[in-house]
Design a protein around this motif. Structure first.
Motif, PDB file in Angstrom:
ATOM      1  N   ASP A  14      41.063  46.688  46.691  1.00 43.94           N
ATOM      2  CA  ASP A  14      42.051  47.238  45.775  1.00 43.94           C
ATOM      3  C   ASP A  14      42.578  48.566  46.316  1.00 43.94           C
ATOM      4  O   ASP A  14      41.827  49.355  46.900  1.00 43.94           O
ATOM      5  CB  ASP A  14      41.407  47.456  44.404  1.00 43.94           C
ATOM      6  N   VAL A  15      43.856  48.813  46.134  1.00 40.07           N
ATOM      7  CA  VAL A  15      44.462  50.076  46.561  1.00 40.07           C
ATOM      8  C   VAL A  15      44.373  51.070  45.416  1.00 40.07           C
ATOM      9  O   VAL A  15      44.618  50.706  44.255  1.00 40.07           O
ATOM     10  CB  VAL A  15      45.940  49.849  46.958  1.00 40.07           C
ATOM     11  N   GLN A  32      49.474  52.801  45.141  1.00 46.33           N
ATOM     12  CA  GLN A  32      50.023  51.460  44.900  1.00 46.33           C
ATOM     13  C   GLN A  32      51.538  51.537  44.709  1.00 46.33           C
ATOM     14  O   GLN A  32      52.023  52.240  43.827  1.00 46.33           O
ATOM     15  CB  GLN A  32      49.372  50.845  43.663  1.00 46.33           C
ATOM     16  N   LYS A  33      52.272  50.812  45.532  1.00 52.02           N
ATOM     17  CA  LYS A  33      53.733  50.863  45.494  1.00 52.02           C
ATOM     18  C   LYS A  33      54.351  49.626  44.869  1.00 52.02           C
ATOM     19  O   LYS A  33      55.548  49.622  44.555  1.00 52.02           O
ATOM     20  CB  LYS A  33      54.286  51.049  46.915  1.00 52.02           C
ATOM     21  N   SER A  34      53.581  48.555  44.704  1.00 53.80           N
ATOM     22  CA  SER A  34      54.126  47.331  44.130  1.00 53.80           C
ATOM     23  C   SER A  34      53.060  46.658  43.273  1.00 53.80           C
ATOM     24  O   SER A  34      51.857  46.880  43.464  1.00 53.80           O
ATOM     25  CB  SER A  34      54.596  46.380  45.235  1.00 53.80           C
ATOM     26  N   PHE A  35      53.515  45.837  42.334  1.00 55.23           N
ATOM     27  CA  PHE A  35      52.605  45.162  41.406  1.00 55.23           C
ATOM     28  C   PHE A  35      53.134  43.764  41.099  1.00 55.23           C
ATOM     29  O   PHE A  35      54.347  43.548  41.076  1.00 55.23           O
ATOM     30  CB  PHE A  35      52.516  45.917  40.067  1.00 55.23           C
ATOM     31  N   PHE A  36      52.215  42.823  40.866  1.00 55.50           N
ATOM     32  CA  PHE A  36      52.610  41.605  40.178  1.00 55.50           C
ATOM     33  C   PHE A  36      52.151  41.735  38.736  1.00 55.50           C
ATOM     34  O   PHE A  36      51.449  42.688  38.380  1.00 55.50           O
ATOM     35  CB  PHE A  36      52.056  40.342  40.859  1.00 55.50           C
ATOM     36  N   CYS A  37      52.565  40.806  37.867  1.00 54.83           N
ATOM     37  CA  CYS A  37      52.487  41.035  36.424  1.00 54.83           C
ATOM     38  C   CYS A  37      51.099  41.393  35.919  1.00 54.83           C
ATOM     39  O   CYS A  37      50.902  42.412  35.248  1.00 54.83           O
ATOM     40  CB  CYS A  37      53.044  39.830  35.667  1.00 54.83           C
ATOM     41  N   SER A  38      50.098  40.571  36.219  1.00 54.43           N
ATOM     42  CA  SER A  38      48.756  40.823  35.686  1.00 54.43           C
ATOM     43  C   SER A  38      48.079  41.999  36.376  1.00 54.43           C
ATOM     44  O   SER A  38      47.225  42.663  35.786  1.00 54.43           O
ATOM     45  CB  SER A  38      47.892  39.565  35.803  1.00 54.43           C
ATOM     46  N   GLN A  39      48.471  42.270  37.608  1.00 57.57           N
ATOM     47  CA  GLN A  39      47.950  43.449  38.297  1.00 57.57           C
ATOM     48  C   GLN A  39      48.416  44.711  37.595  1.00 57.57           C
ATOM     49  O   GLN A  39      47.651  45.669  37.425  1.00 57.57           O
ATOM     50  CB  GLN A  39      48.417  43.449  39.756  1.00 57.57           C
ATOM     51  N   LEU A  40      49.675  44.712  37.165  1.00 58.34           N
ATOM     52  CA  LEU A  40      50.227  45.871  36.455  1.00 58.34           C
ATOM     53  C   LEU A  40      49.485  46.111  35.146  1.00 58.34           C
ATOM     54  O   LEU A  40      49.104  47.251  34.838  1.00 58.34           O
ATOM     55  CB  LEU A  40      51.707  45.638  36.169  1.00 58.34           C
ATOM     56  N   LYS A  45      38.864  44.927  40.181  1.00 59.03           N
ATOM     57  CA  LYS A  45      39.904  44.825  41.201  1.00 59.03           C
ATOM     58  C   LYS A  45      41.174  44.269  40.564  1.00 59.03           C
ATOM     59  O   LYS A  45      41.255  43.088  40.242  1.00 59.03           O
ATOM     60  CB  LYS A  45      39.432  43.935  42.350  1.00 59.03           C
ATOM     61  N   THR A  46      42.151  45.120  40.393  1.00 61.48           N
ATOM     62  CA  THR A  46      43.358  44.729  39.667  1.00 61.48           C
ATOM     63  C   THR A  46      44.136  43.630  40.385  1.00 61.48           C
ATOM     64  O   THR A  46      44.811  42.819  39.738  1.00 61.48           O
ATOM     65  CB  THR A  46      44.283  45.936  39.458  1.00 61.48           C
ATOM     66  N   HIS A  47      44.049  43.581  41.712  1.00 60.19           N
ATOM     67  CA  HIS A  47      44.813  42.571  42.451  1.00 60.19           C
ATOM     68  C   HIS A  47      44.159  41.202  42.395  1.00 60.19           C
ATOM     69  O   HIS A  47      44.697  40.232  42.944  1.00 60.19           O
ATOM     70  CB  HIS A  47      44.995  43.009  43.913  1.00 60.19           C
ATOM     71  N   ARG A  48      43.024  41.088  41.722  1.00 60.13           N
ATOM     72  CA  ARG A  48      42.363  39.797  41.520  1.00 60.13           C
ATOM     73  C   ARG A  48      42.580  39.266  40.101  1.00 60.13           C
ATOM     74  O   ARG A  48      42.097  38.197  39.757  1.00 60.13           O
ATOM     75  CB  ARG A  48      40.857  39.930  41.796  1.00 60.13           C
ATOM     76  N   MET A  49      43.294  40.026  39.279  1.00 62.20           N
ATOM     77  CA  MET A  49      43.493  39.632  37.893  1.00 62.20           C
ATOM     78  C   MET A  49      44.713  38.711  37.761  1.00 62.20           C
ATOM     79  O   MET A  49      45.744  38.948  38.389  1.00 62.20           O
ATOM     80  CB  MET A  49      43.700  40.860  37.006  1.00 62.20           C
ATOM     81  N   LEU A  50      44.578  37.674  36.946  1.00 62.56           N
ATOM     82  CA  LEU A  50      45.657  36.735  36.674  1.00 62.56           C
ATOM     83  C   LEU A  50      45.958  36.727  35.177  1.00 62.56           C
ATOM     84  O   LEU A  50      45.134  37.189  34.378  1.00 62.56           O
ATOM     85  CB  LEU A  50      45.260  35.329  37.138  1.00 62.56           C
ATOM     86  N   PRO A  51      47.126  36.229  34.764  1.00 55.58           N
ATOM     87  CA  PRO A  51      47.440  36.209  33.332  1.00 55.58           C
ATOM     88  C   PRO A  51      46.362  35.569  32.474  1.00 55.58           C
ATOM     89  O   PRO A  51      46.090  36.026  31.354  1.00 55.58           O
ATOM     90  CB  PRO A  51      48.749  35.406  33.287  1.00 55.58           C
ATOM     91  N   GLY A  52      45.713  34.528  32.993  1.00 54.11           N
ATOM     92  CA  GLY A  52      44.682  33.842  32.222  1.00 54.11           C
ATOM     93  C   GLY A  52      43.494  34.707  31.868  1.00 54.11           C
ATOM     94  O   GLY A  52      42.776  34.417  30.899  1.00 54.11           O
ATOM     95  N   HIS A  53      43.269  35.783  32.623  1.00 53.81           N
ATOM     96  CA  HIS A  53      42.160  36.680  32.312  1.00 53.81           C
ATOM     97  C   HIS A  53      42.360  37.371  30.961  1.00 53.81           C
ATOM     98  O   HIS A  53      41.395  37.853  30.363  1.00 53.81           O
ATOM     99  CB  HIS A  53      42.007  37.743  33.404  1.00 53.81           C
ATOM    100  N   PHE A  54      43.599  37.432  30.495  1.00 56.84           N
ATOM    101  CA  PHE A  54      43.896  38.126  29.245  1.00 56.84           C
ATOM    102  C   PHE A  54      43.916  37.188  28.046  1.00 56.84           C
ATOM    103  O   PHE A  54      44.157  37.610  26.930  1.00 56.84           O
ATOM    104  CB  PHE A  54      45.241  38.844  29.354  1.00 56.84           C
TER     105      PHE A  54
END
Length: 278
Positions: A197-198, A203-211, A227-236
């Protein structure tokens, strides 16, 4: 939507035969006028076949996620002047990362936009817990309750006295995060394929669930080791059939999913007419 439902690409949660949302639904007007607040999580099930493939692989209903931001200072401006001129009585915004980048949009307007593309949109409201409440609840739970909590965040286990009002410091922290990420680029593969994880400040860019997960870390509602870059929408999601591990939230809980309605069902319309006659 009916064809996609028949093909299995989407699930019609608004159907009367779907018990999950039978008692957990509200109109978007009721939500934005009475309940919406900073930190609420909005989950989307979109129509595209690519999104359907993502849901199939991750075994969840949702393929996009965003969060709500209440501008308590009344100073926030959207990136688009046209959006800035839209009526936004409650100063509520949807913060999300899409292919257009990370931006804020007037909440009610944006949800209505998404409703054209999404058969289902659900909300999980953020509730802050008093310090130690989560730990004490777990310690007093039976083994069966602990298993349930591990697989399905048990919001109903808490009472209203367990919740903490959101403070000025919390809202200031949310504003700081939104100001920091607003205008960032959208990025998925470079982030997903990264080993580590950065740090947020780099961090300069994000995908939706990472944000969204980065937001929860920033306001101290997720541990630093997530690790935010391992999170997906389904985690929520709080769906018990969801095979993905849920987020290890701390000092907070998300309510059960509530389906947002953009048109009142025919039965509700009939009832309202009947009430007016009375």
């Amino acid at each position: 939507v009916k064809l996609l439902t028949f093909l299995g690409a989407v699930t019609d949660h608004s159907s009367p035969t779907n018990d999950k949302f039978l008692h957990s639904r509200m109109t978007v007007s009721v939500y934005t006028s009475n309940y919406a607040d900073s930190g609420d999580v909005i989950l989307f099930e979109t129509k595209s076949y690519l999104a359907a493939g993502l849901r199939s692989v991750t075994a969840t209903h949702y393929d996009h996620v965003a969060f709500v931001f209440r501008d308590v200072h009344g100073t926030h401006q959207c990136h688009d002047e046209t959006l800035a001129r839209l009526q936004n009585d409650n100063d509520l915004y949807l913060v999300e990362s899409t292919v257009d980048g990370v931006h804020t949009y007037p909440l009610k307007w944006r949800l209505r936009q998404w409703s054209i593309l999404c058969p289902q949109i659900v909300v999980r409201r953020l509730k802050l817990l008093k310090r130690g409440t989560h730990t004490s609840k777990l310690q007093s739970s039976s083994l069966d309750d602990l298993v349930t909590a591990a697989n399905h965040e048990c919001f109903s286990a808490y009472e209203k006295y367990d919740f903490l009002p959101k403070s000025k410091a919390f809202y200031d922290k949310v504003t700081e995060f939104v100001d920091a990420v607003n205008g960032s680029e959208y990025g998925i593969w470079g982030n997903v394929l990264r080993l580590n994880d950065v740090p947020f400040e780099k961090q300069k860019s994000f995908f939706c669930s990472q944000l969204v997960s980065a937001f929860f870390k920033f306001v101290d509602l997720l541990p630093e080791n997530v690790k935010t870059h391992r999170m997906l929408p389904g985690h929520f999601s709080d769906d018990p059939s969801n095979t993905m591990k849920h987020l290890p939230l701390q000092n907070c809980v998300l309510t059960h999913e509530h389906l947002l309605l953009f048109n009142l069902p025919a039965v509700s319309n009939a009832q309202q007419k009947q009430y007016r006659k009375i």
